[in-house]
Design an enzyme around this catalytic site. Structure first.
Site, short mmCIF file in Angstrom:
data_model
loop_
_atom_site.label_atom_id
_atom_site.label_comp_id
_atom_site.label_asym_id
_atom_site.label_seq_id
_atom_site.Cartn_x
_atom_site.Cartn_y
_atom_site.Cartn_z
CB CYS A 96 -0.89 -0.16 1.06
SG CYS A 96 -1.90 1.57 1.35
CG HIS A 124 1.01 -5.77 12.18
ND1 HIS A 124 1.33 -5.07 10.86
CD2 HIS A 124 -0.23 -5.99 11.92
CE1 HIS A 124 0.23 -5.07 9.86
NE2 HIS A 124 -0.97 -5.60 10.88
CD GLU A 126 1.70 -0.48 8.49
OE1 GLU A 126 0.71 -0.94 8.43
OE2 GLU A 126 2.19 0.67 8.86
CB THR A 164 -1.18 2.53 8.11
OG1 THR A 164 -1.17 1.04 8.07
CG2 THR A 164 0.21 2.99 7.38
CB CYS A 194 -4.22 4.68 6.31
SG CYS A 194 -5.30 3.61 6.56
CB SER A 223 -3.62 -4.24 12.94
OG SER A 223 -3.59 -3.44 13.88
CG ASN A 224 -8.25 -2.39 9.44
OD1 ASN A 224 -9.62 -2.46 9.38
ND2 ASN A 224 -7.59 -3.52 8.84
CB SER A 266 -8.30 -7.15 4.89
OG SER A 266 -8.34 -7.16 6.29
S1 SF4 Z 1 -5.78 -0.05 5.59
FE1 SF4 Z 1 -4.70 1.94 5.29
S2 SF4 Z 1 -2.47 1.23 5.07
FE2 SF4 Z 1 -3.68 -0.66 5.41
S3 SF4 Z 1 -3.83 -1.02 3.17
FE3 SF4 Z 1 -5.46 -0.04 3.55
S4 SF4 Z 1 -5.07 2.20 3.06
FE4 SF4 Z 1 -3.41 0.88 3.02
#
Ligand code: SF4
Length: 308
Positions: A96, A124, A126, A164, A194, A223-224, A266
């Site tokens: 990304c 992680h 990233e 991010t 992000c 994670s997100n 995701s």
């Molecule tokens: S969550 Fe944010 S940093 Fe991760 S792939 Fe999506 S836009 Fe990119």
């Protein structure tokens, strides 16, 4: 039952780009095609590509000499690029661009002589990639307590960067503690947490206040997605992180509550739809879509795929 569907939810621009890249790479180069780490942190997406003949690896010794190798959305440390070159691999970089931005900042701060404090989660993908860009100059912190334990000379030039996909609130807390301890600390010109992470967290913060429960569609290694469930709980609302409809336990519900549904960056929309359909069928739920933020972000494909 009343269901409120959060917008923003689900795929972000980085995930869309990574998935499109892998689809195109399969069409162009055939299989087996190798991907370093999971293309995105979602079980459905990974299983879909496995069925197409994609091989996900955590170690380049598993990749045949001269094969095609795609880097996942989370990015890779430079050491992996070096190893790939030694093995004559043909690489496609689906990192990304917002992760690449953090890598570039790490390189720039390191060159300028800064000690970099990276706020993120150990292990992680990233974070491993970002640490690798400035191994001699970077330390990882995961909490305000970690900041208190830092042992850096008063004269050090100090900069911070963040993963991010952090919780916006946790990142703000840790940055606050860093500023207290190191008043001259500098940071990135623009926020590293992000846009997609911020929008999804803002939406769930608002909806959790009027919902009896929040369902977050996403995998447990995302994670997100985990941060979305935590955000809901921080508002006092119970939340469940579910990979799909099979994870829904019908005893969670009485059938008369308000359920907010969101999805990590995701998680495929088709899976969200299947979860909502299950609740609609079992509890005759009404469905409302609540738009907090429309997203127009789009990332271009990696170079070798633009000409296909
Ligand atoms: S969550 Fe944010 S940093 Fe991760 S792939 Fe999506 S836009 Fe990119």
């Amino acid at each position: 039952m009343h269901i409120i569907l959060a917008t923003s939810r689900g795929f972000c621009a980085g995930v869309n780009m990574a998935i499109e890249s892998l689809d195109l790479a399969i069409q162009a180069f055939g299989t087996p095609l190798f991907v370093y780490h999971e293309i995105v942190h979602n079980r459905w997406v990974v299983e879909y590509f496995r069925r197409q003949g994609v091989v996900f690896v955590d170690d380049l010794s598993q990749v045949s000499h001269g094969a095609h190798l795609l880097y996942s959305a989370h990015g890779v440390p430079p050491e992996i690029r070096r190893q790939a070159a030694l093995q004559n691999l043909i690489t496609i970089d689906a990192t990304c661009p917002l992760v690449t931005k953090v890598h570039a900042e790490a390189i720039r701060f390191a060159r300028q002589g800064y000690t970099i404090i990276l706020i993120g989660h150990a292990g992680h993908d990233e974070v491993v990639g970002t640490l690798g860009e400035a191994l001699q100059s970077i330390v990882l912190v995961q909490s305000p307590d970690d900041v208190d334990r830092l042992d850096l000379p008063d004269t050090a030039r100090i900069a911070y960067l963040t993963q991010t996909t952090l919780s916006v609130d946790d990142a703000a807390n840790i940055i606050g503690r860093l500023r207290q301890r190191f008043p001259h600390i500098v940071g990135p010109a623009r926020e590293d947490v992000c846009y997609a992470t911020q929008h999804r967290q803002e939406a769930v913060r608002t909806l959790a206040r009027e919902a009896d429960m929040v369902l977050v569609v996403g995998s447990c290694n995302s994670s997100n997605s985990q941060r979305l469930a935590e955000m809901a709980r921080s508002q006092g609302t119970p939340a469940h992180l579910i990979d799909g409809p099979d994870d829904i336990d019908l005893t969670w519900f009485t059938g008369s509550e308000t359920i907010a549904v969101t999805a990590g960056a995701s998680a495929p929309e088709a899976v969200v739809r299947r979860c909502v359909a299950l609740l609609k069928e079992r509890f005759n739920a009404t469905i409302e879509s609540r738009v907090a933020k429309e997203e127009q972000m789009h990332f271009t494909l990696p170079e070798p795929l633009r000409r296909i």
